[in-house]
Structures are given as C-alpha cells and as structure tokens.
Design a protein around this motif. Structure first.
Motif, PDB file in Angstrom:
ATOM      1  N   ALA A  62      35.115  32.706  46.114  1.00  0.00           N
ATOM      2  CA  ALA A  62      34.150  33.444  45.303  1.00  0.00           C
ATOM      3  C   ALA A  62      33.823  34.804  45.918  1.00  0.00           C
ATOM      4  O   ALA A  62      33.725  35.810  45.200  1.00  0.00           O
ATOM      5  CB  ALA A  62      32.874  32.621  45.139  1.00  0.00           C
ATOM      6  N   LEU A  63      33.681  34.852  47.244  1.00  0.00           N
ATOM      7  CA  LEU A  63      33.377  36.123  47.897  1.00  0.00           C
ATOM      8  C   LEU A  63      34.546  37.098  47.836  1.00  0.00           C
ATOM      9  O   LEU A  63      34.347  38.304  47.632  1.00  0.00           O
ATOM     10  CB  LEU A  63      32.973  35.878  49.357  1.00  0.00           C
ATOM     11  N   ALA A  65      36.815  37.209  45.507  1.00  0.00           N
ATOM     12  CA  ALA A  65      36.885  37.697  44.123  1.00  0.00           C
ATOM     13  C   ALA A  65      35.806  38.734  43.858  1.00  0.00           C
ATOM     14  O   ALA A  65      36.037  39.707  43.135  1.00  0.00           O
ATOM     15  CB  ALA A  65      36.729  36.529  43.153  1.00  0.00           C
ATOM     16  N   GLN A  66      34.641  38.571  44.462  1.00  0.00           N
ATOM     17  CA  GLN A  66      33.538  39.508  44.226  1.00  0.00           C
ATOM     18  C   GLN A  66      33.762  40.847  44.923  1.00  0.00           C
ATOM     19  O   GLN A  66      33.517  41.903  44.348  1.00  0.00           O
ATOM     20  CB  GLN A  66      32.225  38.883  44.713  1.00  0.00           C
ATOM     21  N   PHE A  67      34.233  40.808  46.157  1.00  0.00           N
ATOM     22  CA  PHE A  67      34.303  42.027  46.962  1.00  0.00           C
ATOM     23  C   PHE A  67      35.745  42.496  47.217  1.00  0.00           C
ATOM     24  O   PHE A  67      36.011  43.101  48.254  1.00  0.00           O
ATOM     25  CB  PHE A  67      33.585  41.803  48.295  1.00  0.00           C
ATOM     26  N   TYR A  68      36.646  42.250  46.307  1.00  0.00           N
ATOM     27  CA  TYR A  68      38.027  42.710  46.454  1.00  0.00           C
ATOM     28  C   TYR A  68      38.059  44.234  46.377  1.00  0.00           C
ATOM     29  O   TYR A  68      37.275  44.847  45.646  1.00  0.00           O
ATOM     30  CB  TYR A  68      38.891  42.077  45.357  1.00  0.00           C
ATOM     31  N   LEU A  79      41.809  38.421  39.931  1.00  0.00           N
ATOM     32  CA  LEU A  79      40.558  37.822  39.448  1.00  0.00           C
ATOM     33  C   LEU A  79      40.815  36.598  38.588  1.00  0.00           C
ATOM     34  O   LEU A  79      40.084  35.608  38.675  1.00  0.00           O
ATOM     35  CB  LEU A  79      39.745  38.846  38.667  1.00  0.00           C
ATOM     36  N   CYS A  82      41.474  33.781  40.951  1.00  0.00           N
ATOM     37  CA  CYS A  82      40.248  33.304  41.607  1.00  0.00           C
ATOM     38  C   CYS A  82      39.375  32.523  40.632  1.00  0.00           C
ATOM     39  O   CYS A  82      38.817  31.479  40.980  1.00  0.00           O
ATOM     40  CB  CYS A  82      39.469  34.480  42.180  1.00  0.00           C
ATOM     41  N   TYR A  86      38.520  28.494  41.173  1.00  0.00           N
ATOM     42  CA  TYR A  86      37.148  28.099  41.503  1.00  0.00           C
ATOM     43  C   TYR A  86      36.744  26.773  40.845  1.00  0.00           C
ATOM     44  O   TYR A  86      36.332  25.842  41.546  1.00  0.00           O
ATOM     45  CB  TYR A  86      36.175  29.225  41.138  1.00  0.00           C
TER      46      TYR A  86
END
Length: 100
Positions: A62-63, A65-68, A79, A82, A86
């Motif tokens: 999750a992290l 995917a968020q901060f790519y 994305l 990911c 998830y």
C-alpha cells in the motif's frame, strides 16, 4: 506461618478491571500462558510471526503504491498491480487467521 502463606498467595494474585472486557481477556490469556509454561510446554509463536509478516507485506504494498516516484499516467500498470494484489493479500491473511 500463616502470614508467609498469605504473602506468597498475594504475590500470585493478579488484578484486573471487571468492567473492561479487553482487560479481562488479557488477564485470562496471560494466566493460561503462565499455567501452560509452568507445566513445561514451550510457547509457539510462529503463526503470530507469519501473520505479522504478511500484514507488513500488505502495508508495504500500500505504501509503495501511494508514494511511487512517477505520476499517474506513467505508473498506471504498477498501480493496477498493487490494487489487484492488495485484496488478494488481505484475503489470504483473513483466511489464515480464521482457519488456523
């Protein structure tokens, strides 16, 4: 003689808040663990460790995917991967918890 018995029995007394269900559960778990360990059995924490590792992997996915690094149109496939992985990982963790 009676004083030493009372003192030794008071040392083993554990107190908890009877109105707090979590406190009662924690005290019961701790008491059962102490009884089982006192009878010579070892505590096996491999299942708990595997659940923690799987939960950590889920959080890392999750992290990432968020901060790519790339912006949305460039990282679309990443994305999608990911987002697809998830729920798969979460369902594996839930099945693991309920079946074992």
């Amino acid at each position: 003689m009676e004083d030493t018995k009372a003192e030794s029995s008071n040392k083993n007394v554990k107190k908890t808040n009877l109105l707090d269900h979590n406190s009662i559960k924690h005290m019961l778990d701790e008491s059962v663990s102490d009884i089982v360990k006192s009878r010579g059995y070892k505590e096996d924490v491999r299942l708990s460790n595997l659940k923690l590792i799987l939960g950590t992997v889920i959080i890392v996915v999750a992290l990432v995917a968020q901060f790519y690094n790339k912006k949305f149109p460039e990282n679309r496939d990443f994305l999608i991967g990911c987002i697809a992985s998830y729920p798969f990982l979460v369902s594996i963790k839930l099945l693991w918890i309920h079946l074992l």
